[in-house]
Scaffold this motif. Structure first.
Motif, PDB file in Angstrom:
ATOM      1  N   GLY A  12      11.222  -3.440  -0.154  1.00 43.69           N
ATOM      2  CA  GLY A  12      11.464  -2.001  -0.183  1.00 43.69           C
ATOM      3  C   GLY A  12      12.907  -1.622  -0.465  1.00 43.69           C
ATOM      4  O   GLY A  12      13.330  -0.496  -0.174  1.00 43.69           O
ATOM      5  N   LYS A  13      13.669  -2.538  -1.080  1.00 40.97           N
ATOM      6  CA  LYS A  13      15.080  -2.261  -1.377  1.00 40.97           C
ATOM      7  C   LYS A  13      15.231  -1.026  -2.268  1.00 40.97           C
ATOM      8  O   LYS A  13      16.054  -0.162  -2.019  1.00 40.97           O
ATOM      9  CB  LYS A  13      15.723  -3.455  -2.111  1.00 40.97           C
ATOM     10  CG  LYS A  13      15.747  -4.745  -1.327  1.00 40.97           C
ATOM     11  CD  LYS A  13      16.359  -5.882  -2.148  1.00 40.97           C
ATOM     12  CE  LYS A  13      15.507  -6.317  -3.327  1.00 40.97           C
ATOM     13  NZ  LYS A  13      14.237  -6.946  -2.947  1.00 40.97           N
ATOM     14  N   THR A  15      13.017   1.357  -2.954  1.00 44.00           N
ATOM     15  CA  THR A  15      12.509   2.566  -2.295  1.00 44.00           C
ATOM     16  C   THR A  15      13.563   3.115  -1.335  1.00 44.00           C
ATOM     17  O   THR A  15      13.896   4.310  -1.368  1.00 44.00           O
ATOM     18  CB  THR A  15      11.218   2.235  -1.514  1.00 44.00           C
ATOM     19  OG1 THR A  15      10.258   1.693  -2.429  1.00 44.00           O
ATOM     20  CG2 THR A  15      10.651   3.464  -0.825  1.00 44.00           C
ATOM     21  N   ASP A  37      19.695  -5.128  -9.882  1.00 44.85           N
ATOM     22  CA  ASP A  37      18.557  -6.046  -9.885  1.00 44.85           C
ATOM     23  C   ASP A  37      17.945  -6.028 -11.285  1.00 44.85           C
ATOM     24  O   ASP A  37      17.444  -4.997 -11.722  1.00 44.85           O
ATOM     25  CB  ASP A  37      17.545  -5.597  -8.832  1.00 44.85           C
ATOM     26  CG  ASP A  37      16.361  -6.544  -8.738  1.00 44.85           C
ATOM     27  OD1 ASP A  37      16.181  -7.371  -9.659  1.00 44.85           O
ATOM     28  OD2 ASP A  37      15.621  -6.452  -7.753  1.00 44.85           O
ATOM     29  N   ASN A 193      11.550  -1.863   7.455  1.00 51.95           N
ATOM     30  CA  ASN A 193      10.702  -1.051   6.558  1.00 51.95           C
ATOM     31  C   ASN A 193       9.237  -1.459   6.715  1.00 51.95           C
ATOM     32  O   ASN A 193       8.938  -2.538   7.204  1.00 51.95           O
ATOM     33  CB  ASN A 193      11.168  -1.223   5.106  1.00 51.95           C
ATOM     34  CG  ASN A 193      10.466  -0.258   4.154  1.00 51.95           C
ATOM     35  OD1 ASN A 193      10.062   0.846   4.559  1.00 51.95           O
ATOM     36  ND2 ASN A 193      10.301  -0.651   2.908  1.00 51.95           N
ATOM     37  N   HIS A 219       5.556   2.636   7.547  1.00 44.85           N
ATOM     38  CA  HIS A 219       4.698   2.310   6.405  1.00 44.85           C
ATOM     39  C   HIS A 219       3.926   3.572   6.060  1.00 44.85           C
ATOM     40  O   HIS A 219       3.230   4.132   6.902  1.00 44.85           O
ATOM     41  CB  HIS A 219       3.732   1.185   6.775  1.00 44.85           C
ATOM     42  CG  HIS A 219       2.948   0.691   5.601  1.00 44.85           C
ATOM     43  ND1 HIS A 219       1.879   1.385   5.085  1.00 44.85           N
ATOM     44  CD2 HIS A 219       3.100  -0.401   4.827  1.00 44.85           C
ATOM     45  CE1 HIS A 219       1.408   0.720   4.033  1.00 44.85           C
ATOM     46  NE2 HIS A 219       2.131  -0.364   3.857  1.00 44.85           N
ATOM     47  N   GLU A 220       4.061   4.046   4.832  1.00 45.99           N
ATOM     48  CA  GLU A 220       3.412   5.304   4.478  1.00 45.99           C
ATOM     49  C   GLU A 220       2.738   5.215   3.121  1.00 45.99           C
ATOM     50  O   GLU A 220       3.354   4.805   2.126  1.00 45.99           O
ATOM     51  CB  GLU A 220       4.455   6.430   4.434  1.00 45.99           C
ATOM     52  CG  GLU A 220       4.977   6.782   5.807  1.00 45.99           C
ATOM     53  CD  GLU A 220       5.850   8.019   5.751  1.00 45.99           C
ATOM     54  OE1 GLU A 220       5.314   9.114   6.022  1.00 45.99           O
ATOM     55  OE2 GLU A 220       7.027   7.897   5.433  1.00 45.99           O
ATOM     56  N   ILE A 224       3.718   4.571  -1.410  1.00 47.21           N
ATOM     57  CA  ILE A 224       3.012   3.733  -2.397  1.00 47.21           C
ATOM     58  C   ILE A 224       2.511   4.618  -3.541  1.00 47.21           C
ATOM     59  O   ILE A 224       2.661   4.278  -4.720  1.00 47.21           O
ATOM     60  CB  ILE A 224       1.824   3.004  -1.728  1.00 47.21           C
ATOM     61  CG1 ILE A 224       2.337   2.124  -0.584  1.00 47.21           C
ATOM     62  CG2 ILE A 224       1.054   2.168  -2.761  1.00 47.21           C
ATOM     63  CD1 ILE A 224       1.240   1.490   0.254  1.00 47.21           C
TER      64      ILE A 224
HETATM   65  N1  LIG Z   1       7.780   2.265   3.860  1.00 51.54           N
HETATM   66  C1  LIG Z   1       6.882   1.925   2.922  1.00 51.54           C
HETATM   67  N2  LIG Z   1       5.569   2.188   3.098  1.00 51.54           N
HETATM   68  C2  LIG Z   1       4.661   1.830   2.172  1.00 51.54           C
HETATM   69  N3  LIG Z   1       4.952   1.223   1.028  1.00 51.54           N
HETATM   70  C3  LIG Z   1       6.242   0.933   0.784  1.00 51.54           C
HETATM   71  C4  LIG Z   1       7.271   1.270   1.709  1.00 51.54           C
HETATM   72  N4  LIG Z   1       8.452   0.858   1.178  1.00 51.54           N
HETATM   73  C5  LIG Z   1       8.164   0.314  -0.014  1.00 51.54           C
HETATM   74  N5  LIG Z   1       6.841   0.349  -0.263  1.00 51.54           N
HETATM   75  C6  LIG Z   1       6.129  -0.162  -1.440  1.00 51.54           C
HETATM   76  O1  LIG Z   1       6.369  -1.555  -1.552  1.00 51.54           O
HETATM   77  C7  LIG Z   1       6.489  -1.914  -2.927  1.00 51.54           C
HETATM   78  C8  LIG Z   1       7.813  -2.601  -3.158  1.00 51.54           C
HETATM   79  O2  LIG Z   1       8.855  -1.666  -2.907  1.00 51.54           O
HETATM   80  P1  LIG Z   1      10.239  -1.715  -3.679  1.00 51.54           P
HETATM   81  O3  LIG Z   1      10.029  -1.803  -5.133  1.00 51.54           O
HETATM   82  O4  LIG Z   1      11.076  -0.615  -3.132  1.00 51.54           O
HETATM   83  O5  LIG Z   1      10.774  -3.115  -3.141  1.00 51.54           O
HETATM   84  P2  LIG Z   1      11.977  -3.994  -3.683  1.00 51.54           P
HETATM   85  O6  LIG Z   1      12.478  -4.755  -2.517  1.00 51.54           O
HETATM   86  O7  LIG Z   1      12.944  -3.139  -4.417  1.00 51.54           O
HETATM   87  O8  LIG Z   1      11.230  -4.944  -4.688  1.00 51.54           O
HETATM   88  P3  LIG Z   1      11.876  -5.904  -5.805  1.00 51.54           P
HETATM   89  O9  LIG Z   1      12.341  -7.107  -5.048  1.00 51.54           O
HETATM   90  O10 LIG Z   1      10.738  -6.187  -6.694  1.00 51.54           O
HETATM   91  O11 LIG Z   1      12.993  -5.144  -6.450  1.00 51.54           O
HETATM   92  C9  LIG Z   1       6.320  -0.636  -3.730  1.00 51.54           C
HETATM   93  O12 LIG Z   1       4.982  -0.520  -4.134  1.00 51.54           O
HETATM   94  C10 LIG Z   1       6.657   0.451  -2.726  1.00 51.54           C
HETATM   95  O13 LIG Z   1       6.002   1.663  -2.997  1.00 51.54           O
END
Ligand SMILES: Nc1ncnc2c1ncn2[C@@H]1O[C@H](COP(=O)(O)OP(=O)(O)OP(=O)(O)O)[C@@H](O)[C@H]1O
Ligand SMILES: [Mg+2]
Length: 251
Positions: A12-13, A15, A37, A193, A219-220, A224
């Motif tokens: 979730g970084k 997000t 990234d 997260n 988690h919401e 997503i």
């Molecule tokens: N609090 C949350 N509740 C539900 N889903 C979430 C939440 N935070 C992130 N997500 C979902 O998890 C998935 C991955 O999130 P995100 O792309 O932000 O992660 P990331 O760490 O940046 O991934 P990457 O390593 O691929 O860059 C996405 O589908 C996002 O919508």
């Protein structure tokens, strides 16, 4: 204030970074957002139209040639080790309100860490941004801190590591802390997260007693859905927005 965001893949970084950037913007801050990234799309998550069409700096071949005086892709030849970069944030950023966003892009690694024109330019750029820009800087990074080094560690106010209730994200956070220690970056805090209930929060606190937590995002489904429909997580109603405000207060 300079903030770097890291954590395991998919935790979730992006997000969280997007929520943080948009919240800071809403508070009236000028924000320089850095998508560090290679696989990510921070611009779309921030809500910048056509964010996926922004060319990453590592792919700007003419620019790299002009600034380093060497062809991108060449390794080991002669090139400028101190290319001019201070005009790049203003010249190359995508914009939304008080947000400027830059995509760094990826650099193919040659053996033991690449000393090539692309990586030299990116390293100089990140150093300049961290040391010399006066906006709030938010860097969305990979599951590591590759773009940071000894010279920049001191100027990073906080390394925020995102964790979810799961063993691997905890292991990754431990690994990131070692990498950070190695360059003298000691100001680390965690963001929990995808928290479904109190047990999830307790799990993280129990497993990581020697880390400071700045907040826990629920988690919401709305987050997503935002991702699926190409919207910013900031532009859908969610409790995460309130939590992010509290996190900013604690910074
Ligand atoms: N609090 C949350 N509740 C539900 N889903 C979430 C939440 N935070 C992130 N997500 C979902 O998890 C998935 C991955 O999130 P995100 O792309 O932000 O992660 P990331 O760490 O940046 O991934 P990457 O390593 O691929 O860059 C996405 O589908 C996002 O919508
Ligand atoms: Mg990401």
């Amino acid at each position: 204030m300079k903030l770097a965001i890291s954590g395991k893949g998919g935790v979730g970084k992006t997000t969280f970074s997007a929520l943080l950037i948009r919240t800071l913007n809403e508070m009236g801050k000028h924000v320089l957002a850095i998508d560090a990234d290679p696989d990510a799309n921070l611009a779309a998550a921030v809500g910048i139209a056509d964010g996926d069409r922004i060319t990453p700096i590592s792919e700007m071949k003419t620019l790299i040639y002009e600034r380093t005086e060497a062809q991108p892709g060449s390794i080991g030849g002669y090139f400028k080790l101190n290319p001019k970069v201070d005009d790049l944030p203003d010249a190359l950023s995508a914009r939304l309100e008080n947000i400027k966003l830059m995509r760094l892009g990826g650099v193919k690694k040659g053996g033991m860490g690449c000393i090539c024109p692309e990586s030299t330019l990116l390293k100089m750029l990140v150093t300049h941004i961290v040391l010399a820009r006066d906006e709030v800087v938010v860097m969305d990074m990979e599951a590591g801190i590759e773009h940071l080094g000894r010279g920049t560690a001191r100027a990073v106010n906080r390394l925020l590591v995102v964790v979810e209730p799961g063993r691997r994200s905890i292991e990754t956070a431990g690994h990131i802390r070692h990498l950070a220690d190695d360059i003298g970056l000691t100001s680390i805090a965690l963001i929990g997260n995808k928290i479904r209930n109190e047990r999830d929060e307790a799990f993280l606190r129990d497993r990581m007693p020697d880390f400071e937590f700045l907040g826990f995002l629920p988690h919401e489904d709305a987050l997503i859905e935002a991702d699926l429909s190409g919207k910013s997580p900031f532009d859908v109603p969610s409790r995460a927005r309130e939590v992010v405000k509290e996190i900013i207060d604690r910074l």
